[in-house]
Structure formats: C-alpha cells, structure tokens
Design a protein around this motif. Structure first.
Motif, PDB file in Angstrom:
ATOM      1  N   THR A  80       0.985  -1.297   0.035  1.00 56.49           N
ATOM      2  CA  THR A  80      -0.147  -0.033   0.223  1.00 56.49           C
ATOM      3  C   THR A  80       0.956   1.106   0.092  1.00 56.49           C
ATOM      4  O   THR A  80       2.100   1.223   0.511  1.00 56.49           O
ATOM      5  CB  THR A  80      -0.939   0.284   1.145  1.00 56.49           C
ATOM      6  OG1 THR A  80      -0.039  -0.107   2.359  1.00 56.49           O
ATOM      7  CG2 THR A  80      -1.910  -1.290   1.244  1.00 56.49           C
ATOM      8  N   TYR A 380     -10.900  -1.313 -11.894  1.00 55.65           N
ATOM      9  CA  TYR A 380     -10.753  -1.796 -10.837  1.00 55.65           C
ATOM     10  C   TYR A 380     -12.032  -2.088 -10.077  1.00 55.65           C
ATOM     11  O   TYR A 380     -13.050  -1.112  -9.881  1.00 55.65           O
ATOM     12  CB  TYR A 380     -10.298  -0.690  -9.781  1.00 55.65           C
ATOM     13  CG  TYR A 380      -8.729  -0.105 -10.607  1.00 55.65           C
ATOM     14  CD1 TYR A 380      -7.586  -0.783 -10.116  1.00 55.65           C
ATOM     15  CD2 TYR A 380      -8.796   0.664 -11.372  1.00 55.65           C
ATOM     16  CE1 TYR A 380      -6.349  -0.560 -10.591  1.00 55.65           C
ATOM     17  CE2 TYR A 380      -7.400   1.048 -12.107  1.00 55.65           C
ATOM     18  CZ  TYR A 380      -6.386   0.389 -11.623  1.00 55.65           C
ATOM     19  OH  TYR A 380      -4.924   0.812 -12.081  1.00 55.65           O
ATOM     20  N   HIS A 382     -14.694  -4.433  -7.320  1.00 54.87           N
ATOM     21  CA  HIS A 382     -14.685  -4.942  -5.735  1.00 54.87           C
ATOM     22  C   HIS A 382     -15.192  -6.191  -5.710  1.00 54.87           C
ATOM     23  O   HIS A 382     -16.077  -6.769  -6.522  1.00 54.87           O
ATOM     24  CB  HIS A 382     -15.546  -3.722  -5.140  1.00 54.87           C
ATOM     25  CG  HIS A 382     -15.400  -4.223  -3.750  1.00 54.87           C
ATOM     26  ND1 HIS A 382     -16.121  -4.845  -2.833  1.00 54.87           N
ATOM     27  CD2 HIS A 382     -14.600  -3.512  -2.773  1.00 54.87           C
ATOM     28  CE1 HIS A 382     -15.740  -4.734  -1.448  1.00 54.87           C
ATOM     29  NE2 HIS A 382     -14.774  -4.086  -1.464  1.00 54.87           N
ATOM     30  N   SER A 413     -11.122   1.317  -0.682  1.00 58.37           N
ATOM     31  CA  SER A 413     -10.006   0.119  -1.183  1.00 58.37           C
ATOM     32  C   SER A 413      -8.861   0.720  -1.864  1.00 58.37           C
ATOM     33  O   SER A 413      -9.016   1.745  -2.312  1.00 58.37           O
ATOM     34  CB  SER A 413     -10.732  -0.845  -2.293  1.00 58.37           C
ATOM     35  OG  SER A 413     -12.156  -1.305  -1.713  1.00 58.37           O
ATOM     36  N   GLU A 414      -7.861  -0.151  -1.859  1.00 56.69           N
ATOM     37  CA  GLU A 414      -6.642   0.404  -2.654  1.00 56.69           C
ATOM     38  C   GLU A 414      -5.937  -0.712  -3.550  1.00 56.69           C
ATOM     39  O   GLU A 414      -6.195  -2.133  -2.908  1.00 56.69           O
ATOM     40  CB  GLU A 414      -5.536   0.855  -1.857  1.00 56.69           C
ATOM     41  CG  GLU A 414      -4.362   1.160  -2.490  1.00 56.69           C
ATOM     42  CD  GLU A 414      -3.056   1.874  -1.574  1.00 56.69           C
ATOM     43  OE1 GLU A 414      -1.918   1.795  -1.955  1.00 56.69           O
ATOM     44  OE2 GLU A 414      -3.619   2.144  -0.533  1.00 56.69           O
ATOM     45  N   TYR A 415      -5.640  -0.700  -4.746  1.00 59.25           N
ATOM     46  CA  TYR A 415      -5.443  -1.638  -5.653  1.00 59.25           C
ATOM     47  C   TYR A 415      -4.081  -1.148  -6.121  1.00 59.25           C
ATOM     48  O   TYR A 415      -3.716  -0.229  -6.562  1.00 59.25           O
ATOM     49  CB  TYR A 415      -6.346  -1.602  -6.798  1.00 59.25           C
ATOM     50  CG  TYR A 415      -7.830  -2.134  -6.482  1.00 59.25           C
ATOM     51  CD1 TYR A 415      -8.198  -3.525  -6.346  1.00 59.25           C
ATOM     52  CD2 TYR A 415      -8.719  -1.107  -5.989  1.00 59.25           C
ATOM     53  CE1 TYR A 415      -9.277  -3.761  -5.910  1.00 59.25           C
ATOM     54  CE2 TYR A 415      -9.975  -1.498  -5.607  1.00 59.25           C
ATOM     55  CZ  TYR A 415     -10.286  -2.961  -5.709  1.00 59.25           C
ATOM     56  OH  TYR A 415     -11.634  -3.243  -5.264  1.00 59.25           O
ATOM     57  N   ASN A 420      -8.031  -5.181 -12.134  1.00 62.85           N
ATOM     58  CA  ASN A 420      -8.760  -6.143 -12.320  1.00 62.85           C
ATOM     59  C   ASN A 420      -9.592  -6.546 -13.495  1.00 62.85           C
ATOM     60  O   ASN A 420      -9.813  -5.193 -14.147  1.00 62.85           O
ATOM     61  CB  ASN A 420      -9.111  -6.842 -11.127  1.00 62.85           C
ATOM     62  CG  ASN A 420     -10.171  -5.847 -10.421  1.00 62.85           C
ATOM     63  OD1 ASN A 420     -10.928  -5.102 -10.871  1.00 62.85           O
ATOM     64  ND2 ASN A 420      -9.956  -5.784  -8.993  1.00 62.85           N
ATOM     65  N   GLY A 425     -12.769  -9.117  -8.390  1.00 64.21           N
ATOM     66  CA  GLY A 425     -12.189  -7.956  -7.762  1.00 64.21           C
ATOM     67  C   GLY A 425     -11.361  -8.244  -6.638  1.00 64.21           C
ATOM     68  O   GLY A 425     -10.637  -7.289  -6.151  1.00 64.21           O
ATOM     69  N   LEU A 426     -10.397  -9.534  -6.461  1.00 62.40           N
ATOM     70  CA  LEU A 426      -9.641  -9.656  -5.383  1.00 62.40           C
ATOM     71  C   LEU A 426      -8.192  -9.363  -5.999  1.00 62.40           C
ATOM     72  O   LEU A 426      -7.300  -9.285  -5.614  1.00 62.40           O
ATOM     73  CB  LEU A 426      -9.764 -10.981  -4.728  1.00 62.40           C
ATOM     74  CG  LEU A 426     -11.025 -11.332  -3.963  1.00 62.40           C
ATOM     75  CD1 LEU A 426     -11.029 -12.658  -3.295  1.00 62.40           C
ATOM     76  CD2 LEU A 426     -10.789 -10.195  -3.060  1.00 62.40           C
ATOM     77  N   SER A 428      -5.075  -7.894  -7.574  1.00 63.77           N
ATOM     78  CA  SER A 428      -4.302  -6.487  -7.478  1.00 63.77           C
ATOM     79  C   SER A 428      -5.051  -5.612  -6.202  1.00 63.77           C
ATOM     80  O   SER A 428      -4.653  -4.657  -5.748  1.00 63.77           O
ATOM     81  CB  SER A 428      -4.503  -5.758  -8.451  1.00 63.77           C
ATOM     82  OG  SER A 428      -3.623  -6.115  -9.877  1.00 63.77           O
ATOM     83  N   LEU A 429      -5.799  -6.264  -5.361  1.00 66.79           N
ATOM     84  CA  LEU A 429      -6.299  -5.666  -3.942  1.00 66.79           C
ATOM     85  C   LEU A 429      -5.288  -5.724  -2.925  1.00 66.79           C
ATOM     86  O   LEU A 429      -4.856  -6.904  -2.759  1.00 66.79           O
ATOM     87  CB  LEU A 429      -7.776  -6.528  -3.597  1.00 66.79           C
ATOM     88  CG  LEU A 429      -8.163  -5.995  -2.354  1.00 66.79           C
ATOM     89  CD1 LEU A 429      -8.855  -4.291  -2.545  1.00 66.79           C
ATOM     90  CD2 LEU A 429      -9.208  -6.744  -1.595  1.00 66.79           C
ATOM     91  N   ASP A 432      -8.527  -2.855   1.916  1.00 65.39           N
ATOM     92  CA  ASP A 432     -10.038  -2.759   1.620  1.00 65.39           C
ATOM     93  C   ASP A 432     -10.672  -2.589   3.314  1.00 65.39           C
ATOM     94  O   ASP A 432     -10.132  -3.300   4.053  1.00 65.39           O
ATOM     95  CB  ASP A 432     -10.841  -4.447   1.096  1.00 65.39           C
ATOM     96  CG  ASP A 432     -12.240  -3.996   0.705  1.00 65.39           C
ATOM     97  OD1 ASP A 432     -12.427  -2.983   0.229  1.00 65.39           O
ATOM     98  OD2 ASP A 432     -13.011  -4.785   1.104  1.00 65.39           O
TER      99      ASP A 432
END
Length: 541
Positions: A80, A380, A382, A413-415, A420, A425-426, A428-429, A432
């Motif tokens: 992050t 991006y 979720h 959230s941050e990617y 994606n 949605g998971l 590159s997550l 969250d």
C-alpha cells in the motif's frame, strides 16, 4: 490567531458555547465560521438517529465528546502507498453509526484526527489534503480542506433534487496545526456545492456552485412553473475574495440531453437536476475537465473562451467506445498523463430506456484523439461486486496504486496499478475496509499528512482495581510516539515521572501505583522530545 479564535475554529460544528470570533475574522475574506447548523428541513422526517456507543463506534475516556465510526478492515496486504486515510462519514439512511464529520485514520482503522459535527443533517464532503499557495506571502503549505453544509437527502429535504447542496454551505481550509485559515463562499447568488473544491498554484480556489433557475419545463416534459438546477464553475482569489473566472453549464449544454426526465422535478420542489455537475480538473494546458453525472458525459472546456473542446459520453459524444469503455452516472473525472482520463463509473442505477446496469468500478480510459475513440486501459472492481447509485472516486497514488472510494457503498479500497476485471475483484487488491451500518463517504482519499495541534493533549484519570489509570490522547497529533505520566499530591506538584508507555492508538492507558491524586501527561516524539503537555487532571472514580 488568538487562542479563543483557535478554540472556536476547532469547535466549528460542535455544540460549544461562548465561542466568538473577533470582528477582523468575520470579514468577506477572513476565516469566519459557517454552516455550523443544518439547513431547515423541508420534509417531515427527523434527522437520522445518531448511535454513539456499541461495536461500530469509538469512545474515549480522555475525549468523551468524540465518537467516530469504527471501520472493519477486510483486507490488508504489503504494497500500500504511504499515507493516512481521509473520509467524511455520513448516511442517507437511519441510523448514523458514529458522528458525522471529518476523519483521518490509519490502515488499522485507528483514528488520528476527528472533527465531529453537531447534527446528522450536517455533513462534510471532499475531505482531503491540498497545498495552499498564499499569493501575498509567496508561501505554500499543506492544508486540510472540505465542504460543510446540508445535502438534500429525501425525504427530510424535498425542496431540491437528492444530492444537491442546501443553501448555507461553505468550504473550510485548516492548517497543519488545525487552525482555521479560510472559509470560502460562492458568488452570483449560487450556493457552494459539496462535489469539488480545488486549491490552485495561483492562490485561487476552483469549485462547483449551484442554484435553481426558474424555467418553464414543459418543452422537456416537466412542470410549467419549474426550475432547473444550474451549475457553475467558479474560481475565487483566496487573498481578495474576488471572482476571477466562472463557467455556467446552462449556457453551453442543452438540458434536453439529460438522462434524467424533467418529470422527476415533481418530487424535488419542481427543480430538475438535468446536469448534476460533480467534478472539475485542470489540465496541463489550463483546460478544464468537467463531469456531468446526469448527462453521462465528460466535457473538456477551454478556459480562454469557455467553449467545449470535446465531449466524451452522453448523447452528443465526440468519441466512440471500445468494449466496456462506456460509462453511466460517473463521478470524479481526472486528467491522467498520456491522453488518458480516469473516473469512478457508478454504472448504476435507474437506467433509462432499458440500459443494463453494470458493476461500479474505477476506470482509466485511453483517448485516441485522431480516431476519436475511447478504450479501456485499466479497471478496478470490488469483491463482492458493488452497485453504487451515487458518489465515489478513483485517486491516483504516487506509487502507481489506485485508491477507490465506493460512494454510496460503505467501502474504500486500494489496488495495485494492474487492476482487475469484472467479477475478479480480489486481483490486485491491497487494502479494503468497510464502514459500519449504512455509513458512507462521498469520496475517500489516501494522503500524507503531518499534524501538530496548537491545542494541548487531553488526559483523564480514573481509579481501577487499586491503581491509578490515566488515559492520554492528542486529537490530530501524527508525531506522538510515546507518553510520559507525571503525578503529585497537589496540582502544582504533579511533576514526578511515574510511568512511560508507547502510544497504542488514539488513546493510551498509563497505569501506576502512585495515588496522585493529580496527574499530567506529556506527548513524546520518536526521539523522546516533549511535543505537548496536558493540563493537570484529578483522579476520580
């Protein structure tokens, strides 16, 4: 600023009596408090119920007036970007879990600074860090900025379309010591709008302002004695308060192109929200990028002559779209390097003419100007899939990550940059978090921020199981790393160090066998230097 004025600035939005600013602070360009009470409701329901206890709310012994929401972190992975998280929680449904206001927290959800508001019908929006350029002093400093006022949320407010700002709102600018620097107001009889407030290197502020303009809406399928909610881009010189630029969307965009029926005005006091302008951005050549949600369109505007250079989306788009590049009800359109723009594509809801809904997502588009074609570069999404009827943002972070505020859904959230695809949605997550209940934030940001409060730390002393426990906190201090506890038999002799503890969150408990009964805490930085000292408190309980 005097200590009294500073205390009142801190207390703006709190039920604090005897706070009077000096006359010099109430001038047209001076820092005067504004929007400290909600707009009068036009409907019958009361304000949303406020919940200030329970698992979804923080409570503190040393700061009993603060009850920020407690978020649930659902994902946290390495990578992050640095910085803290900035949200302005409120709700469009009852109850409100924790107070409305402006909140800075860390990745664990621990608060660093919270500025509560006195009513759930009073909101903050677009809360973030910016740079304030003082054209007179030739200085630049990091500041906190936000909009404050009442958002028209039916059925409490039925005089305006949902999401419009009620009269009486304004913009706040706070320095790194949490002192009020400026409040900013709209001109031309318009009302400051919650959707955008930008500080420029010219020492000006760019923002959106709105007002209902009376109009016969019968040509559009609405009432004869109706009105259209007009939006204007305004730029104000922060040093003088002078309006230096304005651009009125009603002068340039045909309301007949709206995706919202004029007949909807019947549920909002006869006011038709044809445009719903919700973001402004400045390009490298000084042009403006403007998003109009209810037009499903983004416009590139020439500052020199006010003309629309090109339109992306809507009924008169100058671009065609590649697969999955089209968008609906969008927010937060931003210039990106290399003929790209980003936005938050709400993609939902109340689609006219049978247009299928799509999952809300962050979206980066590449614009091929020679071919006049827009194609998807990154998306991006979720997990679980979200459908946000309004609000939201896609923030570019310095390390390439993207920070997404999910608007009318209670997530942020941050990617990682690769992003994606739909129903994945998971990928590159990196981060969250979910806000409690139906709490939401118009936008969410990750920003670097160093806060050095001008006011002292807070302390409270309680007897617990035969020991003295002193609770220490310093709302807004980002440099406190440890606490030192002093004790004494009377207020003037509370000078003996009896305990030391690392900072463990917003509030740290220091335990000692010393009976006191008078205690004082000192906030220490990473090198053990004293940053601030509380007042002396007496043991109770």
């Amino acid at each position: 600023m005097s200590r009294t004025a500073g205390a009142c600035a801190l207390a703006a939005g709190l039920a604090v009596a005897n706070c009077a600013l000096p006359a010099a602070a109430s001038g047209p360009t001076g820092p005067r408090l504004c929007a400290t009470e909600p707009a009068p409701p036009t409907g019958s329901p009361p304000a949303p119920e406020l919940v200030t206890s329970g698992s979804g709310v923080w409570s503190f012994v040393s700061e009993p007036r603060l009850h920020p929401m407690r978020v649930t972190v659902t994902a946290q992975r390495p990578g992050t970007a640095p910085g803290r998280i900035f949200v302005a929680p409120y709700t469009i449904d009852s109850p409100m879990i924790g107070q409305t206001g402006a909140l800075i927290s860390d990745n664990a959800g621990e608060p660093f600074w919270f500025r509560p508001l006195p009513s759930t019908s009073l909101q903050n929006a677009d809360f973030k860090v910016q740079t304030y350029y003082d054209s007179r002093k030739h200085t630049a400093e990091p500041v906190l900025t936000w909009w404050q006022g009442s958002i028209a949320i039916p059925p409490a407010y039925t005089n305006l379309p949902g999401g419009a700002p009620e009269p009486g709102g304004c913009y706040y600018i706070y320095d790194s010591h949490y002192r009020l620097v400026r409040t900013v107001f709209a001109r031309h009889g318009f009302h400051p709008d919650e959707h955008e407030f930008i500080l420029t290197r010219r020492g000006t502020a760019l923002f959106i302002a709105t007002k209902p303009v009376p109009m016969d809406l019968r040509p559009y399928g609405g009432p004869k004695d109706g009105a259209i909610l007009d939006s204007e881009v305004q730029e104000v010189d922060l040093a003088t308060g002078e309006l230096v630029f304005s651009w009125d969307i009603l002068d340039h965009v045909d309301p007949a192109d709206s995706e919202v029926a004029a007949s909807d005005a019947s549920s909002s006091g006869g006011v038709w929200d044809a445009y719903h302008m919700n973001s402004i951005d400045e390009g490298p050549d000084g042009e403006l990028l403007i998003s109009a949600r209810n037009m499903w369109a983004v416009y590139d505007i020439s500052r020199r002559n006010g003309r629309i250079r090109w339109q992306l989306g809507g009924k008169k788009s100058n671009f065609s779209f590649g697969p999955n590049a089209d968008f609906f009800w969008q927010h937060d359109a931003r210039f990106r390097p290399g003929s790209r723009i980003s936005m938050f594509d709400d993609g939902c809801c109340s689609q006219p003419d049978g247009t299928p809904e799509q999952q809300s997502h962050g979206l980066i588009l590449h614009l091929d100007f020679p071919r006049r074609r827009a194609t998807v570069e990154k998306t991006y999404y979720h997990a679980p899939p979200l459908f946000s009827a309004s609000q939201g943002n896609t923030q570019a972070l310095p390390n390439g990550n993207q920070f997404i505020g999910w608007g009318q859904n209670s997530y942020y959230s941050e990617y990682a940059y690769p992003g994606n695809s739909e129903n994945n949605g998971l990928q590159s997550l990196l981060y969250d978090a979910k806000m409690p209940g139906s709490d939401i934030s118009y936008r969410a940001f990750r920003n670097r921020w160093t806060g050095r409060p001008y006011y002292p730390p807070s302390a409270a002393a309680r007897r617990r199981h035969g020991h003295s426990v002193v609770y220490a906190s310093w709302n807004g201090s980002t440099e406190t790393r440890a606490w030192q506890l002093l004790a004494g038999p009377d207020p003037r002799s509370a000078s003996v160090v009896v305990a030391h503890a690392p900072r463990t969150g917003f509030e740290t408990a220091l335990t000692t066998a010393n009976p006191g009964p008078y205690f004082q805490v000192r906030a220490l930085d990473a090198q053990g230097r004293v940053l601030g000292t509380s007042t002396v408190v007496k043991l109770t309980g």
